[in-house]
Design a protein around this motif. Structure first.
Motif, PDB file in Angstrom:
ATOM      1  N   ALA A   1     -76.461   3.477  19.087  1.00 28.18           N
ATOM      2  CA  ALA A   1     -75.911   2.129  18.901  1.00 28.18           C
ATOM      3  C   ALA A   1     -76.961   1.182  18.358  1.00 28.18           C
ATOM      4  CB  ALA A   1     -75.351   1.617  20.228  1.00 28.18           C
TER       5      ALA A   1
ATOM      6  N   LEU B   1     -69.359   0.640  24.169  1.00 28.36           N
ATOM      7  CA  LEU B   1     -69.716   1.834  23.414  1.00 28.36           C
ATOM      8  C   LEU B   1     -68.750   2.976  23.703  1.00 28.36           C
ATOM      9  CD1 LEU B   1     -73.620   1.977  23.676  1.00 28.36           C
ATOM     10  CD2 LEU B   1     -72.159   0.624  22.160  1.00 28.36           C
TER      11      LEU B   1
ATOM     12  N   TRP C   1     -77.510  -3.018  24.537  1.00 26.59           N
ATOM     13  CA  TRP C   1     -76.934  -1.677  24.454  1.00 26.59           C
ATOM     14  C   TRP C   1     -76.743  -1.074  25.836  1.00 26.59           C
ATOM     15  CZ3 TRP C   1     -75.089  -2.574  20.190  1.00 26.59           C
ATOM     16  CH2 TRP C   1     -75.805  -3.260  19.206  1.00 26.59           C
TER      17      TRP C   1
END
Length: 465
Positions: free
Chosen positions: A327, A311, A350
């Protein structure tokens, strides 16, 4: 508000006993960590570790989660002075706002911008950030010094464009010489890691793209570039090369496990196969997609194919928890709702993508991103004595959906406490903010920025009229 414990300050050795510890297979209880000389020396059950080290007084943290710090796999440290200027603007803002702004900053303003950005990163739980390279002329030292002073781990990209897109475009031989020097410069620095970058493929000749990518790979560093982010850039590449940007990079041999592609939002099925087959990593920037992009990167499909990704914020907002939430939310909105996928990564994806997966994508998988023996002690202490985590049934999901930066009590990098409850413990952040308030307006006014839309207040007046 908790007082800052003395036993967390300036210690070369600490035996930490948190209530929960986030390990690779999820949150665990009854675990302790020995931090020594900036690294995790041992991770073991509390009784076992305290018995092995009777001379150390355990630091009891019963209400805290000890977790790896977040890794921002794609940001721009010299854009913090103008961050809200891009709100509501159409895509390719780098041409109208970022290149003019960064190119106009002097050394002091580069330093202030970078230090402000690093402070925001640390406040948001990012113990490491990957800077894609400043377009300011000759000001990389100021950027690096600012990051070092905050204690944030950083991957510093050197822009190596040879076809424009930066304030300084030297001849090819000088670009290569600068790249070689940059790769060697931080070899012994515990917190700074070198990287090479070309802003977008079209501002680098094929020869330079291949040369710089190869140099980075040979040196064990990452090569960064923005690819397949905006529709107009894809179309320009088709006109110029007969291939989409990612396809073209593959065609000339500039991809590989050492390459970190920012965005990859507009990717075809065959381009996903290219990413998988070359081992190229992707920075998935969900907030950037919402705020200023043309599409959402298919991160769930990337995960299913085994494509490496982490990310990134793209300099939007520095809050690791809200980044994870974004996300997951974008994958749910973009793909999960239409396919009936109610899990969309199960939460854990995530959390991994913000920590260990992001470290791997950033070339730092052997350095940080996990709580494990031998790795750098870059970690957070998150206050679990909060309404958001009470009662707790699934802490991993709760961190993704209920976590927020104001729940972070402590931020450590290289085993040292850097922030306590959002503020540095060893330098004056208030003085930094005061200087920026005094100088930023003049710096912005002097940059040849072109905005399409007015500020929100002006827009309100126009809309009502």
């Amino acid at each position: 508000m908790r007082d800052l414990p003395d036993n967390l300050l300036d210690r070369t050795e600490m035996l930490l006993v948190p209530g929960r510890m986030l390990l690779e297979d999820g949150p665990a209880t009854g675990m302790a960590a020995l931090v020594r000389d900036g690294r995790f020396a041992e991770i073991a059950p509390v009784a076992e570790l305290t018995a092995r080290h009777p001379g150390l007084t355990p630091v009891a943290l019963p209400d805290h989660l000890m977790m790896p710090g977040f890794i921002d796999s794609h940001t721009h440290l010299t854009q913090s002075l103008g961050k809200s200027l891009v709100f509501g603007e159409p895509s390719e803002i780098f041409r109208r706002i970022w290149v003019p702004l960064e190119g106009s900053l002097d050394q002091r303003m580069v330093y202030l911008s970078s230090k402000l950005a690093a402070l925001e990163c640390l406040r948001g739980g990012f113990t490491c950030a990957v800077d894609a390279g400043t377009r300011s002329a000759g000001q990389l030292d100021a950027l690096t010094r600012a990051a070092q002073e905050t204690g944030m781990r950083s991957v510093i990209g050197l822009i190596c464009n040879d076809l424009g897109g930066a304030a300084d475009v030297p001849p090819p031989d000088r670009i290569v010489a600068r790249a070689e020097a940059h790769l060697e410069r931080y070899a012994d620095d515990p917190l700074v890691h070198s990287s090479l970058a070309i802003s977008i493929p079209e501002v680098g000749s094929d020869q330079m793209l291949v040369r710089i990518s190869g140099m980075a790979g040979k040196a064990g560093a990452i090569f960064q570039t923005h690819v397949n982010e905006h529709l107009v850039a894809v179309e320009r590449s088709l006109v110029a090369n007969g291939r989409r940007p990612l396809e073209h990079l593959a065609h000339i041999g500039a991809l590989g496990p050492h390459v970190l592609i920012a965005h990859s939002t507009l990717v075809t099925p065959s381009e996903l196969n290219i990413l998988r087959d070359t081992g190229t990593a992707v920075a998935y920037n969900p907030v950037a997609s919402v705020w200023k992009g043309n599409a959402i990167a298919p991160a769930l499909q990337m995960a299913a194919l085994g494509i490496r990704f982490g990310l990134g914020t793209d300099g939007t907002r520095a809050d690791g928890f809200r980044l994870m939430d974004a996300a997951e939310t974008l994958q749910r909105a973009g793909y999960g709702l239409a396919s009936g996928d109610s899990s969309c990564g199960g939460g854990w994806l995530w959390l991994d993508a913000a920590t260990r997966m992001a470290a791997d994508a950033s070339g730092l998988g052997a350095v940080t991103g996990r709580i494990a023996p031998g790795l750098a002690a870059d970690f957070l202490l998150v206050d679990l004595d909060r309404p958001e985590f009470t009662p707790s049934h699934d802490l991993t999901w709760e961190l993704v959906r209920y976590g927020n930066r104001d729940q972070i009590d402590a931020v450590f990098t290289q085993g040292r406490l850097r922030l306590w409850q959002g503020w540095p413990v060893d330098w004056d952040a208030r003085a930094l903010l005061a200087e920026i308030r005094e100088t930023a307006a003049h710096a912005i006014a002097g940059a040849p920025i072109t905005r399409i839309h007015p500020t929100a207040d002006k827009h309100r007046v126009e809309a009502i009229a």
